[in-house]
Structures are given as structure tokens and as C-alpha cells.
Design a protein around this motif. Structure first.
Motif, PDB file in Angstrom:
ATOM      1  N   VAL A 130     -12.985 154.082 -73.153  1.00  0.00           N
ATOM      2  CA  VAL A 130     -12.339 153.061 -72.338  1.00  0.00           C
ATOM      3  C   VAL A 130     -13.219 151.825 -72.247  1.00  0.00           C
ATOM      4  O   VAL A 130     -14.447 151.919 -72.246  1.00  0.00           O
ATOM      5  CB  VAL A 130     -12.029 153.614 -70.922  1.00  0.00           C
ATOM      6  N   ASP A 131     -12.588 150.649 -72.249  1.00  0.00           N
ATOM      7  CA  ASP A 131     -13.263 149.378 -72.000  1.00  0.00           C
ATOM      8  C   ASP A 131     -12.867 148.934 -70.596  1.00  0.00           C
ATOM      9  O   ASP A 131     -11.662 148.872 -70.281  1.00  0.00           O
ATOM     10  CB  ASP A 131     -12.818 148.314 -73.003  1.00  0.00           C
ATOM     11  N   LEU A 132     -13.854 148.595 -69.762  1.00  0.00           N
ATOM     12  CA  LEU A 132     -13.520 148.329 -68.363  1.00  0.00           C
ATOM     13  C   LEU A 132     -14.545 147.467 -67.672  1.00  0.00           C
ATOM     14  O   LEU A 132     -15.627 147.210 -68.197  1.00  0.00           O
ATOM     15  CB  LEU A 132     -13.345 149.642 -67.615  1.00  0.00           C
ATOM     16  N   THR A 133     -14.187 147.018 -66.474  1.00  0.00           N
ATOM     17  CA  THR A 133     -15.067 146.207 -65.646  1.00  0.00           C
ATOM     18  C   THR A 133     -14.858 146.610 -64.193  1.00  0.00           C
ATOM     19  O   THR A 133     -14.024 147.464 -63.878  1.00  0.00           O
ATOM     20  CB  THR A 133     -14.778 144.705 -65.861  1.00  0.00           C
ATOM     21  N   THR A 193     -17.552 156.257 -73.294  1.00  0.00           N
ATOM     22  CA  THR A 193     -16.844 157.413 -73.854  1.00  0.00           C
ATOM     23  C   THR A 193     -17.175 158.664 -73.049  1.00  0.00           C
ATOM     24  O   THR A 193     -18.338 158.893 -72.705  1.00  0.00           O
ATOM     25  CB  THR A 193     -17.254 157.631 -75.330  1.00  0.00           C
ATOM     26  N   LEU A 194     -16.166 159.458 -72.766  1.00  0.00           N
ATOM     27  CA  LEU A 194     -16.372 160.722 -72.067  1.00  0.00           C
ATOM     28  C   LEU A 194     -17.248 161.629 -72.924  1.00  0.00           C
ATOM     29  O   LEU A 194     -16.943 161.873 -74.095  1.00  0.00           O
ATOM     30  CB  LEU A 194     -15.029 161.391 -71.785  1.00  0.00           C
ATOM     31  N   ARG A 195     -18.341 162.120 -72.356  1.00  0.00           N
ATOM     32  CA  ARG A 195     -19.271 162.934 -73.155  1.00  0.00           C
ATOM     33  C   ARG A 195     -18.589 164.200 -73.684  1.00  0.00           C
ATOM     34  O   ARG A 195     -18.794 164.576 -74.840  1.00  0.00           O
ATOM     35  CB  ARG A 195     -20.483 163.321 -72.302  1.00  0.00           C
ATOM     36  N   ASP A 196     -17.826 164.868 -72.854  1.00  0.00           N
ATOM     37  CA  ASP A 196     -17.156 166.097 -73.277  1.00  0.00           C
ATOM     38  C   ASP A 196     -15.716 165.789 -73.674  1.00  0.00           C
ATOM     39  O   ASP A 196     -14.764 166.413 -73.191  1.00  0.00           O
ATOM     40  CB  ASP A 196     -17.192 167.138 -72.150  1.00  0.00           C
ATOM     41  N   GLU A 197     -15.554 164.834 -74.572  1.00  0.00           N
ATOM     42  CA  GLU A 197     -14.204 164.443 -74.979  1.00  0.00           C
ATOM     43  C   GLU A 197     -13.506 165.605 -75.669  1.00  0.00           C
ATOM     44  O   GLU A 197     -14.119 166.351 -76.445  1.00  0.00           O
ATOM     45  CB  GLU A 197     -14.240 163.216 -75.876  1.00  0.00           C
ATOM     46  N   PRO A 198     -12.209 165.796 -75.404  1.00  0.00           N
ATOM     47  CA  PRO A 198     -11.511 166.962 -75.939  1.00  0.00           C
ATOM     48  C   PRO A 198     -11.174 166.878 -77.424  1.00  0.00           C
ATOM     49  O   PRO A 198     -10.882 167.905 -78.044  1.00  0.00           O
ATOM     50  CB  PRO A 198     -10.223 167.018 -75.093  1.00  0.00           C
ATOM     51  N   PHE A 199     -11.184 165.675 -78.009  1.00  0.00           N
ATOM     52  CA  PHE A 199     -10.803 165.514 -79.427  1.00  0.00           C
ATOM     53  C   PHE A 199     -11.906 164.758 -80.176  1.00  0.00           C
ATOM     54  O   PHE A 199     -11.668 163.656 -80.701  1.00  0.00           O
ATOM     55  CB  PHE A 199      -9.473 164.764 -79.530  1.00  0.00           C
ATOM     56  N   ASP A 258     -21.803 157.266 -65.508  1.00  0.00           N
ATOM     57  CA  ASP A 258     -22.668 158.390 -65.860  1.00  0.00           C
ATOM     58  C   ASP A 258     -22.437 159.571 -64.913  1.00  0.00           C
ATOM     59  O   ASP A 258     -22.372 160.724 -65.349  1.00  0.00           O
ATOM     60  CB  ASP A 258     -24.131 157.947 -65.814  1.00  0.00           C
ATOM     61  N   ARG A 259     -22.287 159.278 -63.628  1.00  0.00           N
ATOM     62  CA  ARG A 259     -22.045 160.349 -62.658  1.00  0.00           C
ATOM     63  C   ARG A 259     -20.729 161.061 -62.911  1.00  0.00           C
ATOM     64  O   ARG A 259     -20.537 162.204 -62.478  1.00  0.00           O
ATOM     65  CB  ARG A 259     -22.054 159.777 -61.238  1.00  0.00           C
ATOM     66  N   HIS A 260     -19.820 160.392 -63.614  1.00  0.00           N
ATOM     67  CA  HIS A 260     -18.506 160.980 -63.862  1.00  0.00           C
ATOM     68  C   HIS A 260     -18.305 161.353 -65.330  1.00  0.00           C
ATOM     69  O   HIS A 260     -17.171 161.527 -65.785  1.00  0.00           O
ATOM     70  CB  HIS A 260     -17.425 160.035 -63.360  1.00  0.00           C
ATOM     71  N   GLY A 261     -19.424 161.478 -66.065  1.00  0.00           N
ATOM     72  CA  GLY A 261     -19.365 162.079 -67.388  1.00  0.00           C
ATOM     73  C   GLY A 261     -19.202 161.156 -68.561  1.00  0.00           C
ATOM     74  O   GLY A 261     -18.953 161.618 -69.683  1.00  0.00           O
ATOM     75  N   PHE A 262     -19.373 159.854 -68.359  1.00  0.00           N
ATOM     76  CA  PHE A 262     -19.195 158.902 -69.457  1.00  0.00           C
ATOM     77  C   PHE A 262     -20.536 158.398 -69.980  1.00  0.00           C
ATOM     78  O   PHE A 262     -21.468 158.178 -69.203  1.00  0.00           O
ATOM     79  CB  PHE A 262     -18.370 157.693 -68.999  1.00  0.00           C
ATOM     80  N   ALA A 263     -20.612 158.181 -71.287  1.00  0.00           N
ATOM     81  CA  ALA A 263     -21.811 157.638 -71.933  1.00  0.00           C
ATOM     82  C   ALA A 263     -21.529 156.221 -72.413  1.00  0.00           C
ATOM     83  O   ALA A 263     -20.423 155.919 -72.882  1.00  0.00           O
ATOM     84  CB  ALA A 263     -22.213 158.515 -73.117  1.00  0.00           C
ATOM     85  N   PRO A 264     -22.523 155.325 -72.329  1.00  0.00           N
ATOM     86  CA  PRO A 264     -22.320 153.934 -72.744  1.00  0.00           C
ATOM     87  C   PRO A 264     -22.464 153.752 -74.250  1.00  0.00           C
ATOM     88  O   PRO A 264     -23.028 154.587 -74.953  1.00  0.00           O
ATOM     89  CB  PRO A 264     -23.437 153.199 -72.007  1.00  0.00           C
ATOM     90  N   TYR A 265     -21.968 152.621 -74.730  1.00  0.00           N
ATOM     91  CA  TYR A 265     -22.168 152.169 -76.100  1.00  0.00           C
ATOM     92  C   TYR A 265     -23.149 151.001 -76.034  1.00  0.00           C
ATOM     93  O   TYR A 265     -22.930 150.034 -75.297  1.00  0.00           O
ATOM     94  CB  TYR A 265     -20.833 151.735 -76.705  1.00  0.00           C
ATOM     95  N   ALA A 266     -24.242 151.080 -76.770  1.00  0.00           N
ATOM     96  CA  ALA A 266     -25.360 150.156 -76.595  1.00  0.00           C
ATOM     97  C   ALA A 266     -24.984 148.693 -76.787  1.00  0.00           C
ATOM     98  O   ALA A 266     -25.549 147.809 -76.137  1.00  0.00           O
ATOM     99  CB  ALA A 266     -26.492 150.530 -77.559  1.00  0.00           C
ATOM    100  N   GLU A 267     -24.049 148.400 -77.689  1.00  0.00           N
ATOM    101  CA  GLU A 267     -23.749 147.016 -78.028  1.00  0.00           C
ATOM    102  C   GLU A 267     -22.714 146.363 -77.119  1.00  0.00           C
ATOM    103  O   GLU A 267     -22.473 145.160 -77.230  1.00  0.00           O
ATOM    104  CB  GLU A 267     -23.268 146.915 -79.481  1.00  0.00           C
ATOM    105  N   GLU A 268     -22.064 147.134 -76.223  1.00  0.00           N
ATOM    106  CA  GLU A 268     -21.001 146.558 -75.401  1.00  0.00           C
ATOM    107  C   GLU A 268     -21.100 147.098 -73.971  1.00  0.00           C
ATOM    108  O   GLU A 268     -20.898 148.295 -73.751  1.00  0.00           O
ATOM    109  CB  GLU A 268     -19.626 146.909 -75.991  1.00  0.00           C
ATOM    110  N   TRP A 269     -21.371 146.240 -73.015  1.00  0.00           N
ATOM    111  CA  TRP A 269     -21.553 146.700 -71.648  1.00  0.00           C
ATOM    112  C   TRP A 269     -20.278 147.295 -71.057  1.00  0.00           C
ATOM    113  O   TRP A 269     -20.333 148.062 -70.095  1.00  0.00           O
ATOM    114  CB  TRP A 269     -22.073 145.557 -70.759  1.00  0.00           C
ATOM    115  N   TRP A 270     -19.117 146.992 -71.614  1.00  0.00           N
ATOM    116  CA  TRP A 270     -17.824 147.416 -71.070  1.00  0.00           C
ATOM    117  C   TRP A 270     -17.308 148.733 -71.678  1.00  0.00           C
ATOM    118  O   TRP A 270     -16.280 149.237 -71.251  1.00  0.00           O
ATOM    119  CB  TRP A 270     -16.780 146.322 -71.335  1.00  0.00           C
ATOM    120  N   HIS A 271     -17.982 149.300 -72.650  1.00  0.00           N
ATOM    121  CA  HIS A 271     -17.449 150.385 -73.500  1.00  0.00           C
ATOM    122  C   HIS A 271     -18.109 151.719 -73.146  1.00  0.00           C
ATOM    123  O   HIS A 271     -19.328 151.866 -73.239  1.00  0.00           O
ATOM    124  CB  HIS A 271     -17.726 149.996 -74.957  1.00  0.00           C
TER     125      HIS A 271
END
Length: 250
Positions: free
Chosen positions: A145-148, A230-236, A215-228
Motif C-alpha cells: 500500500v502507498d499511503l500518508t 508491504t505486509l511482512r506476512d503477505e498471503p500471496f 511496523d507495529r502492525h506488521g508492515f515493512a518499508p521500501y527504502a526508496e519511497e517513504w509512502w510504500h
């Protein structure tokens, strides 16, 4: 001439086809059904993006995610509400055909319609090399997800097609982030990277707040984009989907 029976059968088939078109793959949901308090500003369904037009596969301005990602994002939004802040998403699941549309656009180095806002300091011919455009995207797996973050009382500033384009890395950029994150969304610029030099302290704090929350809710960042994120335990983790983003059923 069709008989009444034939017409009835055709109507049933049409209804079945419509229902199938509106049915998401198993374990996917519309974010609005899970977390209606999260605001949606789905950029690729409109003109205000780095291409300057709606992207293939975005037939509706809806955020679709895997259920685990949507539920984790809902929990993050509930926590954030305690500070009178809300999440706003720009992009969620992205069809593979949309990624292909981006790649085709990137190869047309003469199409610079939105350069002044989204990549003013980048030679378009280097978008693949610099990692801003790729042949595949984690978004197509459904848990990115991309978000602010914005204050609960804020309202998005409408963008009108044809208005002046403002450099996404400058302080007087288009005001799409009511909290300052140092750049606008989809800014192809070094200043959009986590840990970038030259970011003001307020923007750094806001980036940290978003990163810590997710991070507290299971998401990891993408280094090049502050808004991007991904769920660490993604189902697919190995599946790249290509169903279109259709309107949410009533």
C-alpha cells in the motif's frame, strides 16, 4: 426470433457474468468494507499521477487489498485515531496490466507531460535503471500500500487537469500531504528515500511516525519511497494478480 426461454437464459447468464466480474479473488477485500475511516485518493484511477491519465486496469477509484493487509491497516488506523489523525491511501492492489502500462509509458521518452511535478531532476530514459519503474510490482501481490497521514479535520485539495505542475520535492509543491513528509507522493527524487539528506526535522519525524505505526502492525518499508509499505506476512508472496479494479458492489 428469440423465445421467452432463450431471453430468460441470456438474462441469467448476463447476471452471472456481472456477478463474477464483481467478485474478488478469495482472500481479497475492498478496504472500504473493512476500514471505512481510511480515506482513499486513488491516483492511478485519475489524471493526477506521473503518467497524467487513468492507468490500464483501474476502472474504479477503489482500494483493494488482501484481507490480512486490510485488517492490519484498519488496526493501524484505529491506533492513529487516538491522535486525531487518519490514514489516506494512494494505491493498493495494482493489476499486472497496470504495471505493464507504466513500463510502456516509461519507454516513450518523449512523453514528458508530468515531468515538471513528478520527476523534474530525472532523465526519463533512466527510470528503469534508477528503480522508479519496474517490469513487476509488489503491489500486484495485493498486500502493498502507498499511503500518508493527515489530520482528521483536513480535506484533500482538489487537483484540476491542466493546472500548473509544482516540483514534488519543493516546499511549495502540490499540498497532497497535510503533514509534511518532505516530498509529495510518487516523487521520483532522492528526497523521497528513507534516510535522505536534506529532509527537514518535521518531515523526518512524520516519516518515523508512519514507519513506527506500520511496523507495529506488521508492515515493512521500501527504502526508496517513504509512502510504500508491504505486509511482512503477505498471503500471496509469489503471485502477481491481474484482475481489474472494478467498482465496489452496492
Amino acid at each position: 426470433m428469440p423465445t421467452r426461454t432463450m431471453l430468460t437464459a441470456l438474462a441469467l447468464l448476463a447476471g452471472t457474468a456481472t456477478a463474477m466480474a464483481e467478485t474478488l479473488p478469495e482472500n481479497f477485500v475492498y478496504l472500504a468494507d473493512i476500514a471505512p475511516q481510511i480515506r482513499q485518493d486513488m491516483r492511478y484511477a485519475g489524471d493526477h499521477n506521473f503518467v497524467g491519465r487513468p492507468i490500464t486496469g483501474y476502472e474504479a477509484a477503489e482500494c483493494i487489498l488482501s484481507r490480512p493487509a486490510a485488517e492490519a491497516l484498519r488496526d493501524a488506523a484505529i491506533e492513529l485515531a487516538e491522535q486525531n489523525l487518519v490514514l489516506r491511501v494512494y494505491d493498493c492492489y495494482r493489476p499486472a496490466r497496470a504495471v505493464a502500462d507504466f513500463a510502456q509509458w516509461a519507454r516513450d521518452i518523449d512523453d514528458l507531460a508530468m515531468q515538471a511535478e513528478f520527476y523534474p531532476r530525472v532523465d526519463k530514459s533512466r527510470l528503469f535503471e534508477l528503480g522508479y519503474i519496474a517490469e513487476r510490482s509488489g503491489h500486484s501481490r495485493g498486500s502493498t500500500v502507498d499511503l500518508t497521514i493527515e489530520p482528521a479535520e483536513s480535506a484533500p485539495t482538489p487537483w484540476a487537469h491542466g493546472e500548473a505542475l509544482l516540483d514534488c520535492a519543493l516546499p511549495d509543491r502540490y499540498p497532497d500531504n497535510p503533514l509534511d513528509f518532505g516530498t509529495g507522493y510518487d516523487c521520483f527524487d532522492n528526497h523521497a528515500h528513507h534516510g535522505a539528506a536534506g529532509i527537514n526535522p518535521e518531515a523526518e519525524e512524520n516519516r518515523k511516525m508512519l514507519a513506527d505505526l506500520l511496523d507495529r502492525h506488521g508492515f515493512a518499508p521500501y527504502a526508496e519511497e517513504w509512502w510504500h509499505y508491504t505486509l511482512r506476512d503477505e498471503p500471496f508472496p509469489d503471485t502477481y494478480f491481474d484482475f481489474v479494479i472494478a467498482a465496489r458492489p452496492d
